[in-house]
Scaffold this motif. Structure first.
Motif, short mmCIF file in Angstrom:
data_model
loop_
_atom_site.label_atom_id
_atom_site.label_comp_id
_atom_site.label_asym_id
_atom_site.label_seq_id
_atom_site.Cartn_x
_atom_site.Cartn_y
_atom_site.Cartn_z
N ALA A 20 -0.64 12.04 -6.57
CA ALA A 20 -0.89 12.72 -5.10
C ALA A 20 -2.41 12.68 -4.71
CB ALA A 20 -0.24 14.18 -5.04
N LEU A 21 -3.16 13.09 -6.20
CA LEU A 21 -4.72 13.03 -6.14
C LEU A 21 -5.16 11.86 -5.72
CD1 LEU A 21 -5.68 15.42 -8.98
CD2 LEU A 21 -5.69 15.71 -6.52
N GLU A 22 -4.54 10.88 -6.17
CA GLU A 22 -5.01 9.39 -6.08
C GLU A 22 -4.98 8.72 -4.40
OE1 GLU A 22 -4.11 4.69 -7.17
OE2 GLU A 22 -3.08 6.34 -8.28
N LEU A 23 -3.53 9.26 -3.97
CA LEU A 23 -3.33 9.14 -2.70
C LEU A 23 -4.07 9.86 -1.67
CD1 LEU A 23 0.71 9.30 -2.52
CD2 LEU A 23 -0.66 7.21 -2.29
N LEU A 24 -4.57 11.08 -2.01
CA LEU A 24 -5.24 11.85 -1.25
C LEU A 24 -6.95 11.01 -1.19
CD1 LEU A 24 -6.11 14.44 0.34
CD2 LEU A 24 -6.72 15.60 -1.70
N VAL A 25 -7.54 10.68 -2.25
CA VAL A 25 -8.86 10.07 -2.39
C VAL A 25 -8.56 8.88 -1.40
CG1 VAL A 25 -10.49 8.98 -3.55
CG2 VAL A 25 -9.37 10.99 -4.33
N VAL A 26 -7.43 7.99 -1.57
CA VAL A 26 -7.32 6.69 -1.17
C VAL A 26 -7.19 6.92 0.59
CG1 VAL A 26 -5.65 4.68 -0.45
CG2 VAL A 26 -6.65 5.45 -2.98
N SER A 27 -6.31 7.96 0.86
CA SER A 27 -6.23 8.21 2.41
C SER A 27 -7.54 8.62 3.13
CB SER A 27 -5.27 9.32 2.46
OG SER A 27 -4.83 9.96 3.76
N VAL A 28 -8.38 9.26 2.30
CA VAL A 28 -9.62 9.99 3.15
C VAL A 28 -10.51 8.51 3.13
CG1 VAL A 28 -11.82 11.22 2.89
CG2 VAL A 28 -9.37 12.36 2.47
N VAL A 29 -10.61 7.70 2.19
CA VAL A 29 -11.68 6.70 1.99
C VAL A 29 -11.18 5.80 3.07
CG1 VAL A 29 -12.41 4.72 0.72
CG2 VAL A 29 -12.38 6.84 -0.33
N MET A 30 -9.91 5.20 3.48
CA MET A 30 -9.28 4.55 4.20
C MET A 30 -9.67 5.07 5.51
SD MET A 30 -5.94 2.66 2.55
CE MET A 30 -5.75 1.78 4.10
N TRP A 31 -9.37 6.41 5.78
CA TRP A 31 -9.48 6.77 7.20
C TRP A 31 -10.87 6.29 7.47
CZ3 TRP A 31 -13.10 10.70 8.04
CH2 TRP A 31 -13.18 11.11 9.13
N TYR A 32 -11.88 6.63 6.78
CA TYR A 32 -13.37 6.56 6.90
C TYR A 32 -13.65 5.16 7.29
CZ TYR A 32 -18.56 6.72 6.12
OH TYR A 32 -19.89 6.61 6.66
N MET A 344 12.18 4.90 -2.39
CA MET A 344 11.13 4.90 -1.11
C MET A 344 10.87 6.11 -0.63
SD MET A 344 9.98 1.74 -0.86
CE MET A 344 9.23 1.96 0.86
N SER A 345 11.89 6.98 -0.51
CA SER A 345 11.68 8.21 -0.14
C SER A 345 10.70 9.24 -0.99
CB SER A 345 13.16 9.01 -0.02
OG SER A 345 14.04 8.22 0.94
N GLU A 346 10.90 9.10 -2.20
CA GLU A 346 9.88 9.57 -2.98
C GLU A 346 8.36 9.46 -2.75
OE1 GLU A 346 9.14 10.28 -7.74
OE2 GLU A 346 10.85 9.41 -7.09
N GLY A 347 8.19 8.16 -2.65
CA GLY A 347 6.64 7.59 -2.37
C GLY A 347 6.48 8.07 -1.03
N ILE A 348 7.15 8.07 -0.13
CA ILE A 348 6.75 8.35 1.44
C ILE A 348 6.52 9.63 1.40
CG2 ILE A 348 7.65 8.31 3.82
CD1 ILE A 348 6.55 5.41 2.59
N PHE A 349 7.44 10.52 0.88
CA PHE A 349 7.17 12.20 0.88
C PHE A 349 5.96 12.46 0.30
CE2 PHE A 349 8.29 16.29 -1.04
CZ PHE A 349 8.57 16.92 0.15
N LEU A 350 5.87 12.04 -0.83
CA LEU A 350 4.38 12.21 -1.57
C LEU A 350 3.30 11.93 -0.59
CD1 LEU A 350 4.91 11.11 -5.34
CD2 LEU A 350 4.59 13.45 -4.30
N LEU A 351 3.27 10.96 0.19
CA LEU A 351 2.36 10.26 1.12
C LEU A 351 2.47 11.42 2.35
CD1 LEU A 351 0.28 8.29 2.23
CD2 LEU A 351 2.03 6.99 3.13
N LEU A 352 3.38 11.97 2.57
CA LEU A 352 3.53 12.78 4.03
C LEU A 352 2.68 14.09 3.38
CD1 LEU A 352 7.25 12.30 5.38
CD2 LEU A 352 4.94 12.06 6.62
N ILE A 353 3.15 14.69 2.06
CA ILE A 353 2.48 15.92 1.80
C ILE A 353 0.83 15.62 1.64
CG2 ILE A 353 2.32 17.26 -0.12
CD1 ILE A 353 5.22 16.82 -0.78
N VAL A 354 0.54 14.50 1.07
CA VAL A 354 -0.96 14.27 0.90
C VAL A 354 -1.55 14.05 2.25
CG1 VAL A 354 -2.58 12.39 0.22
CG2 VAL A 354 -0.77 13.29 -1.25
#
Length: 422
Positions: A20-32, A344-354
């Motif tokens: 989740a921490l990796e996804l969070l960092v990736v999400s913020v960087v990609m948004w930028y 797939m649901s597990e991965g997408i669910f983690l992404l939704l939380i992040v």
């Protein structure tokens, strides 16, 4: 299934926390990155307010008194007379649609002059560009009015002595120029002894392809009328001579004009010294910005590729490590679709939380103006929503590939064989 999914995620909280921490960092960087590219591309794609297709800039030269063909000017023979004659001869060419003279006015021109436009207590920005032109200038570059005025109608407005202004001239007062059309109480050029009438408001004319329309201001006035009013010679060889060629006749125009220039367009001391297409002028004027834009897109693309490969590898390795779990599910009677859907649901669910946390961080970054500026701000809700949605879709696609391919391969292995390997 949802209850079992939540239970599994909770039981594996340590590994999921790091993911989740990796996804969070990736999400913020990609948004930028997406926000930056969105701002640059959205600005580039804005309507320019002018058209330089099939347009050319003709430079005029003047013989010096050292030339044997030089003819001294006098009151009966002025340089402006030669310029006017050259313009008329160009107009008579069958392939020419419109010809104009101007001062520091054509697009992609780094030589500019400013103008003061005042109405009551309203003042135009100090960097409002002054375009002193002959009426056909708006036909050459196909300016458009906010009320649907055509270039021909705008030329007639200039001909009768009214001035034109971009609709956003008084943007800081939230007063569109369209609402002031017909008003006669404008002061131009810092002269408060004479008033001018606004004939039409222009669709915003951009300075170049990398400047927003909202930040580009201009006012247009008739060069010939200004010459008569002020008693100053505005027409001369230093004018910008711009030509629009008919679209169906724009073949070898520069070569043909150069071939005819000595015989047909040598008038007194005046001659055509050079011809340039606006395609070349545009490319040359924006060479630095274009290179910067290209380098930015390549750099951001390379960074996105690295993020994609990193995230792909993470989920690929994670799925490979769960071959035994996949085999156990299949041994218990689960179908391939059910197993695949669970992973797939597990991965997408983690992404939704992040994503929820990432959006909060994105808003904070935008609030403190740490991302790209556009429309005078860094926080626009539609833009934020678009960039967040794009980020989510891209990461979801990476997760899908990272889970899907190894999962499909694992499901092709017989459960007994996979459990034996474990």
């Amino acid at each position: 299934m949802n209850k079992k999914l939540f239970t599994q995620i909770r039981n594996e909280w340590r590994s999921n926390l790091w993911l989740a921490l990796e996804l969070l960092v990736v999400s913020v960087v990609m948004w930028y990155i997406i926000d930056l590219l969105y701002c640059r591309l959205a600005t580039y794609m804005e309507p320019r307010g002018f058209d330089t297709e099939h347009c050319y800039l003709i430079n005029m030269g003047v013989l010096t008194d050292k030339s044997p063909d030089y003819t001294p000017y006098s009151d009966a023979h002025k340089q402006s007379d030669d310029v006017r004659e050259l313009v008329e001869r160009l107009r008579r060419r069958p392939e020419v649609e419109a010809v104009s003279l101007s001062h520091s006015s054509y697009p992609y021109n780094g030589s500019n002059s400013s103008i003061e436009v005042e109405y009551d207590t309203l003042r135009a920005p100090r960097w409002t560009i002054r375009r002193i032109v002959t009426p056909d200038f708006v036909r050459v570059f196909r300016y458009q009015g906010t009320r649907g005025e055509t270039p021909e109608q705008l030329a007639e407005i200039l001909e009768r002595g009214d001035f034109l202004a971009s609709d956003n001239l008084y943007r800081k007062y939230d007063v569109p120029m369209t609402s002031l059309i017909g008003k006669k109480e404008f002061y131009l050029f810092g002269d408060t002894t004479q008033t001018y009438r606004l004939g039409a408001a222009l669709q915003n004319v951009r300075y170049d392809d990398f400047t927003q329309a909202r930040s580009s201001y201009c006012a247009v006035y008739n060069l010939e009328k200004l010459e008569r009013e002020k008693g100053i010679a505005w027409i001369g060889a230093d004018n910008e001579l711009c030509v629009r060629v008919r679209a169906d006749r724009d073949q070898n125009f520069m070569e043909n004009l150069k071939a005819d220039s000595e015989k047909q367009f040598r008038i007194g001391n005046l001659y055509i010294s050079d011809i340039r297409s606006f395609k070349d002028i545009r490319r040359s004027f924006q060479q630095g910005e274009t290179s910067e834009m290209r380098n930015l897109v390549v750099g951001m693309g390379f960074l996105l590729l690295n993020i994609f490969l990193g995230l792909l590898g993470t989920f690929w390795f994670r799925t490979q490590q769960r071959r035994g779990e996949i085999a156990l599910h299949k041994a218990m009677g689960a179908t391939d679709g059910a197993v695949f859907g669970r992973l797939m649901s597990e991965g997408i669910f983690l992404l939704l939380i992040v994503t929820v946390l990432a959006v909060i961080i994105d808003i904070v970054l935008a609030h403190f103006e740490l991302n790209s500026w556009r429309n005078g701000t860094t926080l626009e809700w539609p833009r934020l929503a678009f960039c967040v949605a794009s980020t989510f879709i891209l990461i979801a696609a990476m997760i899908g590939v990272g889970i899907g391919i190894p999962a499909r391969r694992a499901m092709k292995v017989q459960p007994a064989e996979a459990l034996h390997d474990e």
